[in-house]
Structure formats: C-alpha cells, structure tokens
Design an enzyme around this catalytic site. Structure first.
Site, PDB file in Angstrom:
ATOM      1  N   ARG A   5       1.256  10.050   5.851  1.00 56.04           N
ATOM      2  CA  ARG A   5       1.345   8.627   6.195  1.00 56.04           C
ATOM      3  C   ARG A   5       2.645   7.983   5.691  1.00 56.04           C
ATOM      4  O   ARG A   5       2.753   6.767   5.607  1.00 56.04           O
ATOM      5  CB  ARG A   5       0.150   7.875   5.609  1.00 56.04           C
ATOM      6  CG  ARG A   5      -1.220   8.395   6.018  1.00 56.04           C
ATOM      7  CD  ARG A   5      -2.245   7.268   6.031  1.00 56.04           C
ATOM      8  NE  ARG A   5      -3.630   7.693   5.970  1.00 56.04           N
ATOM      9  CZ  ARG A   5      -4.305   8.300   6.941  1.00 56.04           C
ATOM     10  NH1 ARG A   5      -3.674   8.624   8.092  1.00 56.04           N
ATOM     11  NH2 ARG A   5      -5.571   8.621   6.794  1.00 56.04           N
ATOM     12  N   LYS A  53      -2.101  -1.617  -3.925  1.00 56.63           N
ATOM     13  CA  LYS A  53      -2.979  -0.452  -3.875  1.00 56.63           C
ATOM     14  C   LYS A  53      -2.169   0.821  -3.964  1.00 56.63           C
ATOM     15  O   LYS A  53      -1.175   0.905  -3.251  1.00 56.63           O
ATOM     16  CB  LYS A  53      -3.754  -0.506  -2.545  1.00 56.63           C
ATOM     17  CG  LYS A  53      -4.644   0.680  -2.293  1.00 56.63           C
ATOM     18  CD  LYS A  53      -5.170   0.636  -0.878  1.00 56.63           C
ATOM     19  CE  LYS A  53      -5.923   1.928  -0.633  1.00 56.63           C
ATOM     20  NZ  LYS A  53      -6.164   2.196   0.733  1.00 56.63           N
ATOM     21  N   LYS A  82       0.862  -1.180   0.000  1.00 61.60           N
ATOM     22  CA  LYS A  82       0.000   0.000   0.000  1.00 61.60           C
ATOM     23  C   LYS A  82       0.898   1.229   0.000  1.00 61.60           C
ATOM     24  O   LYS A  82       1.677   1.440   0.928  1.00 61.60           O
ATOM     25  CB  LYS A  82      -0.904  -0.008   1.235  1.00 61.60           C
ATOM     26  CG  LYS A  82      -1.774   1.232   1.339  1.00 61.60           C
ATOM     27  CD  LYS A  82      -2.769   1.134   2.476  1.00 61.60           C
ATOM     28  CE  LYS A  82      -3.575   2.416   2.578  1.00 61.60           C
ATOM     29  NZ  LYS A  82      -4.519   2.391   3.690  1.00 61.60           N
TER      30      LYS A  82
HETATM   31  C1  PBG Z   1      -7.557   3.334   5.564  1.00 59.41           C
HETATM   32  C2  PBG Z   1      -7.783   3.221   4.101  1.00 59.41           C
HETATM   33  C3  PBG Z   1      -7.555   4.171   3.100  1.00 59.41           C
HETATM   34  C4  PBG Z   1      -8.008   3.617   1.908  1.00 59.41           C
HETATM   35  C5  PBG Z   1      -8.453   2.336   2.214  1.00 59.41           C
HETATM   36  N1  PBG Z   1      -8.303   2.111   3.577  1.00 59.41           N
HETATM   37  C6  PBG Z   1      -7.048   5.568   3.181  1.00 59.41           C
HETATM   38  C7  PBG Z   1      -5.683   5.864   3.581  1.00 59.41           C
HETATM   39  O1  PBG Z   1      -4.851   4.994   3.801  1.00 59.41           O
HETATM   40  O2  PBG Z   1      -5.418   7.063   3.721  1.00 59.41           O
HETATM   41  C8  PBG Z   1      -8.019   4.293   0.572  1.00 59.41           C
HETATM   42  C9  PBG Z   1      -9.104   3.869  -0.357  1.00 59.41           C
HETATM   43  C10 PBG Z   1      -9.400   4.794  -1.484  1.00 59.41           C
HETATM   44  O3  PBG Z   1      -8.720   5.818  -1.716  1.00 59.41           O
HETATM   45  O4  PBG Z   1     -10.386   4.514  -2.180  1.00 59.41           O
HETATM   46  N2  PBG Z   1      -6.233   3.222   5.949  1.00 59.41           N
HETATM   47 ZN    ZN Z   2      -5.765   3.959   8.022  1.00 59.71          ZN
END
Ligand code: PBG
Ligand code: ZN
Length: 321
Positions: free
Chosen positions: A213, A244, A191
C-alpha cells in the site's frame, strides 16, 4: 535543590497532580462483522477478537453498552468480492445491514464506519486497480457512494481510511447533497504504510493480493508530510483527524495536536494490540498496567478519541483502580 518528590508523597497528592486521565468515553471499539449466520470466528493473530455474524453481534454489543464506551468502529467482511468492491456501496451490503441492526437495537451506541474498498475488492487494494496501479480519481466516486450508502443505513460518523487524495472533499460534498450535512467525517489523515496492520488483514481478510500500500499510505519515515496531510484534510472539511498507528507515531500526533486546533483521534492498531497480548500471555508483562500506560500515553500526546481493541478490558481495569 528542587524537590519534585514533595508532590509524589502519597496517592492523594499524586492524584491531585495528575495531568491526564482516560475514561470509557474516550474509547471506540473496532468490530468485525461477517456475512453468514451464527458465526463467531476467533481471529488467530488477535487474541479475544472475533468476527461476528449480525445475529451474534448482541454478544459483543451488550458488553459495549454496559461498558460505557462511546461507540464502535465497524469493518464489514462481505462474502463476494469483485474488482470494484461493489458490496461496499450496496445498500444491502454486510456493513449497511450491521449498521441498521445496531441502530435499531442499540441506538445509544455511536456507530462509526470505516470507509475503504480493501475488504470488498478481489485484489485487496483500497482503490480501483488498473494494471499494477491504484487509481486515485476513479476511486473517489466509489468512496463517496459508500459513505452515502452507510449514512443512509444510519451510521453516525464516516471514517475514510483509503488514503486517496481529495477523498474528504468528495465525501463531504456527497454527504451534503444527500441530506447528511450533519454527519461528521473522521479522516484517517496521517495513515502510515505500517507493518502493524498485519493482524487486522487476517481479521478483515483484506491483505493486498499483489504489491503493497506504499503508493497511497504514508512513508513511515515522514513526520512533516503528516502535517501536510492533516492540514489538507482539515481544509477539505474533516471534523476529526486521525494519526495511525498510535505508539510508534506519538511524535506525529503530539506535533500535529499542538499545531492544529481540531479534535484528534488515534488508532491503536491490531499489531500493537497483538504484541501486548502475546507478551502478556507469556507472563512477560503486566497486561493491565501496560495497556493503561499505553492508552494514557496516547491521551498525553494529544488524542481526544482512542480507537482500541483493548477498550473493553481497559474499562474493566479503570474501574478496579
Ligand atoms: C482499511 C483499514 C486498515 C486498518 C483500518 N482500516 C488496514 C489497512 O490499511 O491495511 C488497520 C487497522 C488495524 O491494524 O487495526 N484500509
Ligand atoms: Zn483499505
């Protein structure tokens, strides 16, 4: 001369030669559930996407059921946030109640839950904060507690998205010791710290209150590290691993899918969705063709499961083709 065009002559031969396909069963549809009653709030940055209170969920769940897609991915928005994200692991929290509602009323809809603290913490970070630091090891037990609480509510699959190190192992062992050894884990393994999550943070009200983050999500420039993250999650017991976002990271997905013999998921995230919707709304692109092209690219790159806000539209369009 090699005549490739022989096999492209008409639709029959083209269909026979087609290497990949997408079908409703490939899709998971993300849903935002908010505390309160009779709420269906549009998300400004995501056309056609809403936050639903539990009593209004049937509106969207009926469509999901009828579409034949495999399931949903739930994101809860609590009314109270605190430093430790307590509502995330409250057995009566918004997500737990939404899971119970779905499993009671739509047992056939496969219910995946996102496990992360950022929607529930006052600071909006995915873990426990001390000073300006996001603490890894202090976050782990909270994630495990959240996973067990959601499994107890009836969730079919646990999907940790926090990017703390070691969380798959800790969640796996907590699930096992609580009698949930048959609940699979789909890990958000690779991610990236991506700008493509922007619209989601509106939808889930989860933007970090300070900083970013980057100390836990991956550097967008790194492909080799993604393989190490994925390998480590497989070792820790992940059943499915995820890359992702999707489109800008299909190289990562492809290489990983060729390297590891495990099912892959890909998350076609909010920013990817909103860019397509915005261009389509302006009449600049053919939305249907662009969406189906993007989704088949994800499949071609190696995804078994596609999590996408386009799921319900895509199913409609697939039926027309
Ligand atoms: C929570 C999470 C996020 C997404 C999925 N779970 C946001 C992030 O990490 O800031 C993003 C999903 C999307 O953009 O559609 N951690
Ligand atoms: Zn989160």
């Amino acid at each position: 001369m090699k005549r490739f065009r022989r096999l492209r002559k008409n639709a029959v031969i083209r269909n026979m030669m087609r290497e990949n396909s997408i079908a409703p069963v490939d899709f998971i549809y993300p849903i935002f559930v908010i505390e309160g009653e009779n709420i269906k709030n549009p998300v400004n940055s995501m056309p056609d996407i809403f936050q639903y209170s539990i009593d209004r969920l049937p509106e969207i769940l009926d469509k999901v059921k009828e579409s034949g897609i495999s399931g949903v991915m739930l994101f809860g928005i609590p009314d109270k946030k605190d430093e430790f994200g307590s509502c995330a692991y409250d057995d009566n929290g918004i997500t737990q109640r939404a899971v119970r509602f779905i499993k009671n009323n739509y047992p056939e809809i496969y219910c995946i839950v996102d496990v992360c603290l950022c929607e529930y913490t006052s600071h909006g970070h995915c873990g426990v904060v001390e000073g300006c630091e996001i603490l890894n090891d202090k976050t782990l037990p909270l994630l495990a507690k959240m996973a067990v609480s959601l499994a107890s509510a009836g969730a079919d699959m646990i999907a940790p998205s926090d990017m703390m190190d070691g969380r798959v192992e800790v969640i796996r062992s907590a699930l096992d010791t609580n009698g949930f050894e048959n609940i699979p884990i789909m890990s958000y393994s690779a991610k990236f710290a991506s700008a493509y999550y922007g619209p989601f943070r509106d939808a889930a009200q989860s933007a970090p209150g300070f900083g970013d983050r980057k100390s836990y999500q991956m550097d967008i420039a790194n492909g080799q590290e993604a393989l190490r993250e994925i390998e480590s999650d497989i070792d820790e017991g992940a059943d499915i691993v995820m890359v992702k976002p999707a489109l800008a990271y299909l190289d990562v997905l492809k290489e990983a899918a060729l390297t590891y013999n495990i099912p892959f998921a890909v998350y076609n995230v909010s920013g990817e969705y909103s860019m397509v919707k915005a261009a389509a709304a302006n009449g600049w692109i053919d939305e249907k063709r662009i969406v189906l092209e993007n989704l088949i690219a994800m499949k071609r790159a190696g995804a078994k499961i596609i999590i996408t806000y386009h799921a319900l539209d895509a199913v409609k369009w697939l039926k027309e083709v």
